[in-house]
Design an enzyme around this catalytic site. Structure first.
Site, mmCIF file in Angstrom:
data_model
loop_
_atom_site.group_PDB
_atom_site.id
_atom_site.type_symbol
_atom_site.label_atom_id
_atom_site.label_comp_id
_atom_site.label_asym_id
_atom_site.label_seq_id
_atom_site.Cartn_x
_atom_site.Cartn_y
_atom_site.Cartn_z
ATOM 1 N N LYS A 13 0.314 -1.075 0.006
ATOM 2 C CA LYS A 13 -0.251 -0.242 0.616
ATOM 3 C C LYS A 13 0.646 1.451 -0.034
ATOM 4 O O LYS A 13 1.052 2.790 -0.716
ATOM 5 C CB LYS A 13 -0.968 0.303 1.463
ATOM 6 C CG LYS A 13 -1.336 -0.940 1.350
ATOM 7 C CD LYS A 13 -2.747 -1.116 2.556
ATOM 8 C CE LYS A 13 -1.936 -1.157 3.814
ATOM 9 N NZ LYS A 13 -1.446 -2.269 4.540
ATOM 10 N N ARG A 88 -8.871 1.096 9.076
ATOM 11 C CA ARG A 88 -8.806 -0.662 9.558
ATOM 12 C C ARG A 88 -10.268 -0.821 10.219
ATOM 13 O O ARG A 88 -9.701 -2.306 10.578
ATOM 14 C CB ARG A 88 -7.608 -0.380 9.844
ATOM 15 C CG ARG A 88 -6.631 -0.655 9.271
ATOM 16 C CD ARG A 88 -4.842 -0.628 10.297
ATOM 17 N NE ARG A 88 -4.271 -1.397 10.101
ATOM 18 C CZ ARG A 88 -3.058 -0.796 9.562
ATOM 19 N NH1 ARG A 88 -3.030 0.933 8.652
ATOM 20 N NH2 ARG A 88 -1.679 -1.257 9.378
ATOM 21 N N ARG A 127 10.808 -7.045 4.520
ATOM 22 C CA ARG A 127 10.431 -5.673 4.120
ATOM 23 C C ARG A 127 11.829 -5.237 5.273
ATOM 24 O O ARG A 127 11.947 -5.220 6.426
ATOM 25 C CB ARG A 127 9.520 -4.746 4.139
ATOM 26 C CG ARG A 127 9.763 -3.631 4.471
ATOM 27 C CD ARG A 127 7.793 -3.235 4.989
ATOM 28 N NE ARG A 127 7.429 -3.722 6.166
ATOM 29 C CZ ARG A 127 5.988 -3.383 5.662
ATOM 30 N NH1 ARG A 127 5.398 -2.951 4.593
ATOM 31 N NH2 ARG A 127 5.364 -3.734 7.016
ATOM 32 N N ARG A 160 11.199 -3.045 10.230
ATOM 33 C CA ARG A 160 10.884 -2.013 11.694
ATOM 34 C C ARG A 160 10.549 -3.199 12.683
ATOM 35 O O ARG A 160 10.407 -4.366 12.757
ATOM 36 C CB ARG A 160 8.884 -2.020 10.935
ATOM 37 C CG ARG A 160 9.298 -0.557 9.948
ATOM 38 C CD ARG A 160 7.756 -0.445 9.120
ATOM 39 N NE ARG A 160 6.659 -0.901 9.754
ATOM 40 C CZ ARG A 160 5.196 -1.099 9.696
ATOM 41 N NH1 ARG A 160 4.972 -1.111 8.314
ATOM 42 N NH2 ARG A 160 3.762 -1.127 10.171
ATOM 43 N N ARG A 171 -0.452 -9.659 13.765
ATOM 44 C CA ARG A 171 -0.798 -8.392 13.094
ATOM 45 C C ARG A 171 -1.839 -8.819 11.721
ATOM 46 O O ARG A 171 -3.550 -8.522 11.260
ATOM 47 C CB ARG A 171 -0.113 -7.994 11.689
ATOM 48 C CG ARG A 171 0.766 -6.643 12.801
ATOM 49 C CD ARG A 171 2.130 -6.830 12.517
ATOM 50 N NE ARG A 171 2.053 -5.197 11.134
ATOM 51 C CZ ARG A 171 2.737 -4.831 10.392
ATOM 52 N NH1 ARG A 171 4.229 -5.460 10.433
ATOM 53 N NH2 ARG A 171 2.967 -4.257 9.439
HETATM 54 P P1 AMP Z 1 1.355 0.102 8.618
HETATM 55 O O1 AMP Z 1 2.110 0.793 8.612
HETATM 56 O O2 AMP Z 1 0.167 0.814 8.144
HETATM 57 O O3 AMP Z 1 1.106 -1.513 8.776
HETATM 58 O O4 AMP Z 1 0.465 0.110 10.748
HETATM 59 C C1 AMP Z 1 1.560 0.383 11.705
HETATM 60 C C2 AMP Z 1 0.523 0.134 12.660
HETATM 61 O O5 AMP Z 1 0.513 1.068 13.269
HETATM 62 C C3 AMP Z 1 -0.323 -1.254 13.274
HETATM 63 O O6 AMP Z 1 -0.186 -2.954 13.263
HETATM 64 C C4 AMP Z 1 -1.223 -0.877 14.572
HETATM 65 O O7 AMP Z 1 -1.010 -1.027 15.479
HETATM 66 C C5 AMP Z 1 -1.751 1.353 13.805
HETATM 67 N N1 AMP Z 1 -1.875 1.786 13.008
HETATM 68 C C6 AMP Z 1 -1.757 2.149 11.261
HETATM 69 N N2 AMP Z 1 -3.009 2.291 11.068
HETATM 70 C C7 AMP Z 1 -3.904 2.052 12.010
HETATM 71 C C8 AMP Z 1 -5.125 2.394 11.979
HETATM 72 N N3 AMP Z 1 -6.582 2.927 10.696
HETATM 73 N N4 AMP Z 1 -6.420 1.804 13.433
HETATM 74 C C9 AMP Z 1 -5.600 1.343 14.621
HETATM 75 N N5 AMP Z 1 -4.381 1.029 13.869
HETATM 76 C C10 AMP Z 1 -3.145 1.213 12.808
#
Ligand code: AMP
Length: 222
Positions: A13, A88, A127, A160, A171
């Site tokens: 994404k 989400r 990654r 990360r 996740r």
């Molecule tokens: P990402 O980089 O999008 O994979 O997000 C990393 C982490 O941030 C996720 O595993 C969640 O813990 C948190 N996070 C990001 N976006 C959201 C969201 N829209 N709602 C809840 N938690 C989020």
């Protein structure tokens, strides 16, 4: 152009959103990036979010909805933005519709990147992200011996914390339980277009641009 890039963690994404930002000169709102910056700067938001993120869980809806509400309050008149990682949950998807309605704007499209779960685990564990420019890379394309050098800017690549195997599994479970229903929500309201995310970055990008150009010519996107 107001769109959501949707899909499981690791589907690409962020990579696709960045290519669209370069092409269409729109804002990129990655909630993951916003939260990681908040954690790094130890802001009240970061302190609240950290434990959820470290465990591979979602940050609570009220926190996320406030974050996006704040963004829209100052940016709703912008010509375009791409949400990456939001919504989400079903509650977040409803809140986004309500926020858009309150600003008199609408969501033009939801692009759903599709991938098999097995590939997600591999992609996430391989990654690597650049500390300096945010470039997203993968061990499979990095030269042996240069696994920690950003191919874009020469900065330092890192893994990360939540891309470690035990957190990846959590996740993915969270995705299936809480996030996948969002896809059905957008499908039911005819706003979702699926794109095969198992192909090369450029090929996927071309598909997405094709979808957005078709929407533009039908005047659904300004
Ligand atoms: P990402 O980089 O999008 O994979 O997000 C990393 C982490 O941030 C996720 O595993 C969640 O813990 C948190 N996070 C990001 N976006 C959201 C969201 N829209 N709602 C809840 N938690 C989020």
């Amino acid at each position: 152009m107001r769109i959501v890039i949707f899909g499981p963690p690791g589907v690409g994404k962020g990579t696709q959103a960045k290519l669209l930002v370069d092409k269409y000169n729109v804002d990129h709102i990655s909630t993951g990036d916003l939260l990681r910056n908040a954690v790094a700067q130890k802001t009240p938001l970061g302190l609240k979010a950290k434990t959820f993120m470290d465990a591979g869980n979602l940050v609570p809806d009220d926190v996320m909805i406030d974050l996006i509400g704040d963004y829209l309050r100052t940016n709703s008149s912008k010509s375009g933005f791409i949400f990456d990682g939001f919504p989400r949950t079903i509650a977040q998807a409803h809140a986004l519709d309500e926020l858009f309605a309150s600003f008199g704007i609408s969501l033009d499209a939801v692009i759903s990147l599709e991938i098999e779960h097995e590939s997600v685990v591999r992609r996430l564990s391989e990654r690597r992200v650049c500390k300096s420019c945010g470039h997203i890379s993968n061990l499979s394309v990095l030269e042996p011996g240069k696994e920690s050098v950003c191919p874009d800017c020469g900065g330092e690549l890192y893994q990360r914390d939540d891309d470690k195997p035990e957190t990846i599994r959590r996740r993915l479970d969270v995705y299936v339980e809480q996030t996948r229903p969002v896809k059905e929500f957008y499908e039911r309201s005819n706003r979702l277009t699926q794109v095969d995310g198992m192909r090369g970055i450029e090929e996927i990008h071309r598909d997405i641009v094709g979808i957005l150009e078709a929407l533009k010519s039908r005047k659904l996107v300004p």
